[in-house]
Design a protein around this motif. Sequence first.
Motif: not given
Length: 295
Positions: A268, A272, A275-276, A287-288, A291, A293-295
Amino acid sequence: MYKILQKARNKLTKKIDTIPFIRYYAELAYQTELEKHISNLPIISISDLDLVNKIKHEGVVITSLENLKISSNSKLFQAAENLIPKISPSISARKNDFTIHASSQQIMEYPEIFLWGLEERLLNIVENYLGLSVAYHGAYFRRDIANQVEQGSRLWHIDKEDRKVLKIIVYLNDITEDKGPFQYIPQALTAKLVQSLKYTSGYIRDQTFQGVVSPANYRSCTGVAGTVIFAATSSIFHRGKPPVVADRFAIFFDYTSRRQKQLFYCNSSLPYNDLLLIAKNLSKEQKDCIFWQNS
């Protein structure tokens, strides 16, 4: 160390991807994903659907902030105008440098720039083009120096991060033929060149490129400040033409699908932790996209 491992992974994945039966089954999986996602595609207006179809068939669509009429356009442009004087024209001592990017600290000072790329309407346009859920890789605010350096993105190439990559480029100053326009080869001709050159990845110098395609086929995206370019950079040969008479200021907003195992260079534009912070007041859908890569 992480970057070294990432490069090694990308190189290995690219080699594996050239194996015929691997490519065959990867294509089947990709088409299956597209079919499954059709019913989930967001509904968009007729004009936006027309824009998507033009991107699919032509590879590039040129419009403007004024024509798009997105509610946060004025915030974007005002933030960009405030940031421009803070982007130093001094490049490093390395003679082949040609661009200066805004730092993550500078982008966090003007979050409107990053957030514009998360406008719901833009994300819906991108998703309808990709055919899959969107991964937003961020906003890259750059000053391209007027010099004769021909390296990196100033060389002809096709983006290989994903099967479909979409970039939205916003010009922040008037760009003429000698001020570094985004240049591309029409999609149909690109497909023929890929075959004749047996192109898989990498950069091609303009002098070499002219040996296989006439400069008469080059398309330059010129326009005044506020010009917006939708570019399907995974399906067209393209480059940033080196500016001669003045520096080019532009923002690049980068998007791919969320197909993690098939993606290269999944970084990105912001760290990170930033981004938060920037995501605190965003919707779940936005948000999806950040983030993913966390989904």
